[in-house]
Design an enzyme around this catalytic site. Structure first.
Site, PDB file in Angstrom:
ATOM      1  N   PHE A  28     -11.416  -3.440  -5.835  1.00  0.00           N
ATOM      2  CA  PHE A  28     -11.429  -4.320  -4.649  1.00  0.00           C
ATOM      3  C   PHE A  28     -10.785  -3.571  -3.472  1.00  0.00           C
ATOM      4  CE2 PHE A  28     -10.718  -6.877  -8.511  1.00  0.00           C
ATOM      5  CZ  PHE A  28     -11.849  -7.674  -8.523  1.00  0.00           C
ATOM      6  N   ASP A  56     -15.740  -1.389  -4.536  1.00  0.00           N
ATOM      7  CA  ASP A  56     -15.865  -2.647  -3.798  1.00  0.00           C
ATOM      8  C   ASP A  56     -17.338  -3.040  -3.804  1.00  0.00           C
ATOM      9  OD1 ASP A  56     -13.751  -4.112  -1.673  1.00  0.00           O
ATOM     10  OD2 ASP A  56     -15.861  -4.609  -1.351  1.00  0.00           O
ATOM     11  N   SER A  57     -17.576  -4.341  -3.667  1.00  0.00           N
ATOM     12  CA  SER A  57     -18.973  -4.812  -3.643  1.00  0.00           C
ATOM     13  C   SER A  57     -19.565  -4.758  -2.240  1.00  0.00           C
ATOM     14  CB  SER A  57     -19.046  -6.249  -4.175  1.00  0.00           C
ATOM     15  OG  SER A  57     -18.149  -7.064  -3.459  1.00  0.00           O
ATOM     16  N   ARG A  90       0.847  -1.202   0.000  1.00  0.00           N
ATOM     17  CA  ARG A  90       0.000   0.000   0.000  1.00  0.00           C
ATOM     18  C   ARG A  90       0.880   1.248   0.000  1.00  0.00           C
ATOM     19  NH1 ARG A  90      -3.897  -3.309   3.207  1.00  0.00           N
ATOM     20  NH2 ARG A  90      -2.623  -3.130   5.072  1.00  0.00           N
ATOM     21  N   CYS A 127      -3.626 -13.362  -4.459  1.00  0.00           N
ATOM     22  CA  CYS A 127      -3.332 -13.960  -3.145  1.00  0.00           C
ATOM     23  C   CYS A 127      -3.736 -15.433  -3.154  1.00  0.00           C
ATOM     24  CB  CYS A 127      -4.053 -13.211  -2.029  1.00  0.00           C
ATOM     25  SG  CYS A 127      -5.832 -13.210  -2.188  1.00  0.00           S
ATOM     26  N   ASP A 140      -6.656  -5.744  -6.524  1.00  0.00           N
ATOM     27  CA  ASP A 140      -6.325  -6.613  -5.386  1.00  0.00           C
ATOM     28  C   ASP A 140      -7.541  -7.489  -5.067  1.00  0.00           C
ATOM     29  OD1 ASP A 140      -5.084  -7.782  -3.219  1.00  0.00           O
ATOM     30  OD2 ASP A 140      -5.521  -6.120  -1.854  1.00  0.00           O
TER      31      ASP A 140
HETATM   32  N1  SAH Z   1      -6.922  -4.008  -1.184  1.00  0.00           N
HETATM   33  C1  SAH Z   1      -7.618  -4.208   0.065  1.00  0.00           C
HETATM   34  C2  SAH Z   1      -8.012  -5.652   0.280  1.00  0.00           C
HETATM   35  C3  SAH Z   1      -8.885  -6.241  -0.812  1.00  0.00           C
HETATM   36  S1  SAH Z   1      -9.688  -7.702  -0.338  1.00  0.00           S
HETATM   37  C4  SAH Z   1      -6.785  -3.674   1.207  1.00  0.00           C
HETATM   38  O1  SAH Z   1      -5.609  -3.345   1.009  1.00  0.00           O
HETATM   39  O2  SAH Z   1      -7.292  -3.589   2.325  1.00  0.00           O
HETATM   40  C5  SAH Z   1     -10.798  -7.989  -1.624  1.00  0.00           C
HETATM   41  C6  SAH Z   1     -12.023  -7.106  -1.634  1.00  0.00           C
HETATM   42  O3  SAH Z   1     -12.740  -7.412  -2.817  1.00  0.00           O
HETATM   43  C7  SAH Z   1     -13.017  -7.276  -0.501  1.00  0.00           C
HETATM   44  O4  SAH Z   1     -13.226  -6.024   0.121  1.00  0.00           O
HETATM   45  C8  SAH Z   1     -14.335  -7.738  -1.178  1.00  0.00           C
HETATM   46  O5  SAH Z   1     -15.492  -7.132  -0.604  1.00  0.00           O
HETATM   47  C9  SAH Z   1     -14.140  -7.254  -2.576  1.00  0.00           C
HETATM   48  N2  SAH Z   1     -14.814  -7.976  -3.665  1.00  0.00           N
HETATM   49  C10 SAH Z   1     -14.887  -9.309  -3.864  1.00  0.00           C
HETATM   50  N3  SAH Z   1     -15.453  -9.595  -5.053  1.00  0.00           N
HETATM   51  C11 SAH Z   1     -15.729  -8.400  -5.643  1.00  0.00           C
HETATM   52  C12 SAH Z   1     -16.303  -8.008  -6.896  1.00  0.00           C
HETATM   53  N4  SAH Z   1     -16.671  -8.918  -7.790  1.00  0.00           N
HETATM   54  N5  SAH Z   1     -16.422  -6.697  -7.158  1.00  0.00           N
HETATM   55  C13 SAH Z   1     -16.040  -5.777  -6.252  1.00  0.00           C
HETATM   56  N6  SAH Z   1     -15.473  -6.070  -5.068  1.00  0.00           N
HETATM   57  C14 SAH Z   1     -15.336  -7.371  -4.760  1.00  0.00           C
END
Ligand code: SAH
Length: 406
Positions: free
Chosen positions: A225, A247-248, A209, A339, A299
Site C-alpha cells: 500500500f 499499490d493498486s 516514514r 487508520c 499501511d
Molecule cells: N503508506 C502511504 C499511504 C498508503 S494509503 C504513504 O505513506 O503515503 C493506502 C494505499 O493503498 C493507497 O495508495 C491505495 O491506492 C492503496 N490500496 C488500497 N487497496 C489496495 C489493495 N487491495 N492492494 C494494493 N493497494 C491498495
C-alpha cells in the site's frame, strides 16, 4: 435559534464532547438553516453550548463553543491562531513544509481540515457547519498565514451524509500546477493536490516514514500500500538493500517514480521495483513462491471507518498481517498500521497477535506508532486518535529457520 435536548441527553456535552446525535434532540426551531448557528438547551431550558446545525446527518449538531459568546469571524480567527500556535509548539516546520494546520474537532473547528503544502493551503470542508463558514475561514487563513493560495478538496464521501455535493477547485489566489513539491525530513515529494488521495498526501505518517526508514538499513523491504512512495523513499535513502513497492493505483505508482527521480542524489533507483497489484493477492503469491523479506510495511486504507465495520475489517487486517509474518525472515521487522476509527489500539494489537499465532511465529513489539503531532487529539474527542502502528520483530519461526539472513 435553539435546539432543546431530551432529558438526560446533555451528558456528553458536560464532558465537552462536541457531537449531538438526532436521538438526543427533543425539538428544533422551525426554519433553522443548514449550517446555521444554534443554541443547545437542556430539557430544563439551560444553555449548554452553541453549535452548527446539520439537518440531514445523524450527527445533528456540532459544538462551536460551550460559552455564551458570538460565533463570528473573530471566533474562527482565534481558533485558527490557536491551531497555528500548537504547530509552532510542536516545531513541525523544522521537519517539513507540509503539515496539517488544522485538524477538525481536535482544533475546535468540527468538520474542517486545513493542510499546508509548501505555499498552498488545501481546505477540506466535511460538514454543514464548516461549509457555512468556509468563505470567512478562507479570508482568515490568507490574513493569518500570509499564504494567499488556497485549494479546495471538499470531495470526501462523508459530505454526502451532510447533504453536501463534492467541490474541488481554487478557493483563493492562483495555483499554476496541481503538483506541489514539498520537503519532508530532507526528502522531496510531489503532491498532487487535485487528484491525490485525501488532500494529496498522507501527512499523518511523516514521523513513521522516517522511523521506519531508520529500521530499513541493509534490509530487503516490501512496502505494501505504498501510494506515492513515502515509506519506500525513506527506506532507500536510509540504505535499504532493496525495496519492492506495491499499490493498486497506477497514478500513485507513476508519482512514486517521479519522487524517486526527485531524490536521485540520495535514493538509488536501481534498488527499487514497483508492482501494480492487489496486496491481498500478491502476498499469497509471494507465500506460494517462498519469497522472503527482512522488513514489511503494511499501511492499508481505512478498512473500518466506524465500529460497525470492525468485524469484517478485523478479518482483512488479520489476513495481511498473517501473510506478512509468513514472509518475514528471522529478525525480520513488520511495521503495521491501522487508520480505522472503528478499530482501537487494543483491538489492533490483538489482531496482530492472533495473526502471528496463526502464522506460527513469535514476535515482539519494539515500538508503538501513532499520528504526527500536527494531527493532535483533544482529550475531549478521543475519536481524533485514529492512527495506530506497531513495529514487531520476528523472533522465531517454527520449522522455518533456514530462511534466516540476519
Ligand atoms: N503508506 C502511504 C499511504 C498508503 S494509503 C504513504 O505513506 O503515503 C493506502 C494505499 O493503498 C493507497 O495508495 C491505495 O491506492 C492503496 N490500496 C488500497 N487497496 C489496495 C489493495 N487491495 N492492494 C494494493 N493497494 C491498495
Amino acid at each position: 435559534m435553539k435546539i432543546i435536548l431530551n432529558s438526560g441527553r446533555e451528558k456528553s456535552l458536560l464532558r465537552r464532547h462536541s457531537w449531538i446525535f438526532a436521538s438526543a434532540i427533543q425539538s428544533v426551531d422551525v426554519n433553522l438553516a443548514s449550517g446555521a448557528t444554534v443554541d443547545l438547551l437542556s430539557s430544563g431550558g439551560n444553555f449548554l453550548a452553541r453549535a452548527s446545525y446539520s439537518p440531514i446527518s445523524q450527527i445533528r449538531a456540532r459544538v462551536w463553543t460551550f460559552k455564551d459568546e458570538p460565533i463570528d469571524k473573530e471566533f474562527f480567527r482565534r481558533k485558527i491562531r490557536e491551531a497555528m500556535a500548537l504547530r509552532q509548539m510542536s516545531m513541525v516546520e523544522s521537519h517539513t513544509n507540509a503539515y496539517r494546520l488544522l485538524h477538525a474537532e481536535s482544533d475546535g473547528i468540527p468538520g474542517l481540515i486545513i493542510d499546508r503544502y509548501n505555499d498552498v493551503l488545501v481546505l477540506q470542508s466535511l460538514t454543514a457547519g464548516s461549509e457555512f463558514w468556509k468563505e470567512t475561514i478562507a479570508d482568515i487563513l490568507v490574513e493569518e498565514t500570509g499564504i494567499s493560495n488556497i485549494y479546495e478538496r471538499s470531495d470526501a464521501d462523508v459530505r454526502e451524509l451532510e447533504g453536501l455535493k463534492p467541490i474541488i477547485g481554487i478557493l483563493r489566489g492562483t495555483i499554476p500546477s496541481s503538483k506541489i513539491t514539498i520537503t519532508e525530513h530532507d526528502l522531496r515529494f510531489q503532491v498532487d493536490i487535485e487528484h491525490g488521495h485525501k488532500t494529496g498526501f498522507y501527512l499523518d505518517q511523516r514521523h513513521n516514514r522516517q522511523r521506519a526508514g531508520e529500521f530499513a538499513k541493509d534490509r530487503d523491504v516490501l512496502n505494501c500500500f505504498c501510494y506515492t512512495g513515502g515509506f519506500s523513499i525513506h527506506a532507500l535513502a536510509n540504505g535499504a538493500k532493496s525495496v519492492l513497492s506495491v499499490d493498486s493505483s497506477a497514478d500513485a505508482l507513476a508519482l512514486l517514480d517521479e519522487n524517486i527521480a526527485l531524490n536521485r542524489v540520495r535514493v538509488p533507483a536501481e534498488r527499487h521495483i514497483s508492482i501494480e497489484g492487489d496486496v491481498f493477492q500478491l502476498l499469497r503469491k509471494f507465500r506460494d513462491e517462498n519469497r522472503s523479506f527482512d522488513m514489511i510495511i503494511l499501511d492499508p486504507p481505512k478498512f473500518a471507518p466506524t465500529a460497525a465495520h470492525a468485524e469484517k475489517a478485523s478479518r482483512a487486517y488479520k489476513d495481511i498481517n498473517l501473510l506478512a509474518f509468513k514472509l518475514l525472515r528471522h529478525h525480520g521487522i513488520l511495521v503495521t498500521f491501522s487508520c480505522s476509527g472503528g478499530i482501537d489500539a487494543t483491538l489492533f494489537q490483538k489482531i496482530v497477535a492472533s495473526a502471528a499465532l496463526d502464522a506460527g511465529v513469535d514476535a515482539t513489539i519494539i515500538e508503538h506508532l501513532s499520528q504526527g503531532s500536527d494531527h493532535p487529539v483533544s482529550l475531549h474527542f478521543p475519536e481524533g486518535a485514529y492512527l495506530k502502528g506497531l513495529v514487531c520483530v520476528v523472533m522465531s519461526q517454527p520449522g522455518n529457520e533456514l530462511k534466516n539472513n540476519h
